[in-house]
Design an enzyme around this catalytic site. Structure first.
Site, short mmCIF file in Angstrom:
data_model
loop_
_atom_site.label_atom_id
_atom_site.label_comp_id
_atom_site.label_asym_id
_atom_site.label_seq_id
_atom_site.Cartn_x
_atom_site.Cartn_y
_atom_site.Cartn_z
N SER A 150 0.86 -1.17 -0.11
CA SER A 150 -0.05 -0.01 0.04
C SER A 150 0.80 1.19 -0.13
O SER A 150 2.06 1.17 0.47
CB SER A 150 -0.86 0.04 1.24
OG SER A 150 -1.60 1.28 1.31
N TYR A 163 -2.01 -0.59 10.46
CA TYR A 163 -2.15 -0.84 9.01
C TYR A 163 -0.66 -0.46 8.41
O TYR A 163 -0.25 -1.01 7.59
CB TYR A 163 -3.37 -0.34 8.22
CG TYR A 163 -3.57 -0.58 6.88
CD1 TYR A 163 -4.16 -1.79 6.65
CD2 TYR A 163 -3.06 0.54 6.04
CE1 TYR A 163 -4.37 -2.15 5.34
CE2 TYR A 163 -3.37 0.17 4.65
CZ TYR A 163 -4.08 -1.25 4.32
OH TYR A 163 -4.24 -1.36 2.98
P1 NAD Z 1 -11.75 -5.85 0.08
O1 NAD Z 1 -11.93 -5.82 1.34
O2 NAD Z 1 -12.47 -5.65 -1.18
O3 NAD Z 1 -10.93 -7.26 -0.42
C1 NAD Z 1 -10.24 -7.82 0.74
C2 NAD Z 1 -10.34 -9.20 0.44
O4 NAD Z 1 -9.55 -10.02 1.23
C3 NAD Z 1 -11.83 -9.72 0.75
O5 NAD Z 1 -12.51 -10.34 0.05
C4 NAD Z 1 -11.60 -10.48 2.19
O6 NAD Z 1 -12.46 -11.33 2.34
C5 NAD Z 1 -10.36 -11.12 1.83
N1 NAD Z 1 -9.58 -11.41 3.30
C6 NAD Z 1 -9.60 -10.75 4.21
N2 NAD Z 1 -8.99 -11.25 5.27
C7 NAD Z 1 -8.64 -12.65 4.72
C8 NAD Z 1 -7.91 -13.58 5.13
N3 NAD Z 1 -7.45 -13.76 6.55
N4 NAD Z 1 -7.72 -14.94 4.54
C9 NAD Z 1 -8.10 -14.60 3.22
N5 NAD Z 1 -8.97 -13.66 2.88
C10 NAD Z 1 -9.21 -12.57 3.51
O7 NAD Z 1 -10.25 -4.88 -0.03
P2 NAD Z 1 -9.37 -4.54 -1.13
O8 NAD Z 1 -9.09 -2.88 -1.23
O9 NAD Z 1 -9.49 -5.10 -2.56
O10 NAD Z 1 -7.86 -5.22 -0.28
C11 NAD Z 1 -7.12 -5.96 -1.01
C12 NAD Z 1 -5.78 -5.65 -0.68
O11 NAD Z 1 -5.31 -4.23 -1.21
C13 NAD Z 1 -5.41 -5.49 0.77
O12 NAD Z 1 -4.17 -6.13 1.15
C14 NAD Z 1 -5.37 -3.87 1.15
O13 NAD Z 1 -4.79 -3.93 2.35
C15 NAD Z 1 -4.71 -3.36 -0.17
N6 NAD Z 1 -4.87 -2.07 -0.25
C16 NAD Z 1 -6.14 -1.61 -0.72
C17 NAD Z 1 -6.28 -0.15 -0.98
C18 NAD Z 1 -7.54 0.20 -1.19
O14 NAD Z 1 -7.71 1.75 -1.00
N7 NAD Z 1 -8.63 -0.17 -1.61
C19 NAD Z 1 -5.20 0.42 -0.92
C20 NAD Z 1 -3.90 0.03 -0.79
C21 NAD Z 1 -3.58 -1.47 -0.59
#
Ligand code: NAD
Length: 250
Positions: A150, A163
């Site tokens: 991130s 985080y």
């Molecule tokens: P999201 O909530 O849409 O997707 C996250 C997915 O991870 C979900 O489907 C959830 O069920 C799954 N998950 C959570 N804990 C889990 C576990 N212990 N085992 C298996 N699956 C699990 O959110 P997202 O934004 O798509 O997140 C994806 C990644 O992107 C994450 O690592 C998040 O930290 C990172 N991220 C997101 C953003 C943003 O702004 N959306 C920015 C930077 C990084």
């Protein structure tokens, strides 16, 4: 390091034909977009998530398989890799993307359960996922791992310090594991998006719109992953922000 290529150049090609990819956290958001992108590029995909309903839908969409997996559990990661080997004969790519917001600080708002849950998904998920998949990648003569870090892994995040700590650790892993795994022909990179379109930012939408902060389409993150997979870099942490060409952060 990575050869320059226009963004999305490999988007619809068959650049990953014959490859097998595991995508964790692929039931929604960025992982879903990654699963769609690698499938479009020809890979066979195993969608892994805690969310069986969303995961099955994505697996159906990409013509792949769903496997329930809690990435914070080492044995579940091992079982995921075994399932993929049994189903598709091997593994070439692991997109270690599952993650959650921490949702607590270190003061009166500290919540040990939330903290453990976030450490488990955001950091253990990458460490355990890498440990579990390495033998399978070696068996194929090499492979590629991309972890979802991130912007919070590159800069201070007063909004969610724990985080930020998780994601800084993922950036550190990518920088160190890139060179460490190179002799085994395994590449390890990370993507570092700013605010991107997914449900993880639902609680921030008011603040983002008040401050006029743009949100990155999930497809931009997925395109960057594809670009990493079809490049030759390792140990790189690609900074992705709205309206700018993604690039490795130096
Ligand atoms: P999201 O909530 O849409 O997707 C996250 C997915 O991870 C979900 O489907 C959830 O069920 C799954 N998950 C959570 N804990 C889990 C576990 N212990 N085992 C298996 N699956 C699990 O959110 P997202 O934004 O798509 O997140 C994806 C990644 O992107 C994450 O690592 C998040 O930290 C990172 N991220 C997101 C953003 C943003 O702004 N959306 C920015 C930077 C990084």
């Amino acid at each position: 390091m990575t050869a320059a290529a226009p963004q999305g150049a490999q988007k619809d090609s068959a650049a990953l034909q014959g490859k097998v990819a595991i995508v964790t956290g692929a039931a929604s958001g960025l992982g879903r977009a990654m699963a769609l992108a690698v499938a479009r590029a020809g890979a066979r995909v195993v969608v892994a998530d805690l969310d069986a309903r969303g995961g099955r839908e994505v697996a159906h969409t990409v013509g792949g398989h769903f496997r329930a997996c809690d990435v914070s559990d080492l044995d579940a990661n091992r079982a995921l890799v075994e399932f993929t080997q049994e189903t598709y004969g091997g593994v070439d790519i692991a997109l270690l993307n599952a993650g959650v917001a921490t949702g607590c600080g270190v003061g009166d708002d500290f919540d040990p359960a939330r903290y453990r849950r976030a450490m488990g998904a955001n950091l253990d998920g990458v460490v355990f996922g890498t440990h579990a998949v390495l033998p399978a990648l070696r068996a194929r003569g090499g492979g590629s791992i991309v972890a979802t870090a991130s912007l919070a892994g590159l800069a201070a995040v007063p909004l969610d310090p724990l985080y930020g700590a998780n994601k800084h650790a993922v950036v550190g892993l990518a920088r160190s594991l890139g060179p460490a795994l190179a002799p085994e022909n395994v590449r390890f990179n990370a993507v570092c998006p700013g605010f991107a379109e997914s449900r993880i930012i639902d609680h921030l939408r008011g603040m983002l719109s008040e401050q006029g902060l743009p949100v990155i389409p999930a497809e931009t993150v997925a395109d960057t992953v594809l670009r990493i997979l079809t490049g030759d870099g390792t140990g790189e942490c690609w900074f992705i922000q709205a309206g700018r060409e993604p690039e490795p952060f130096r």
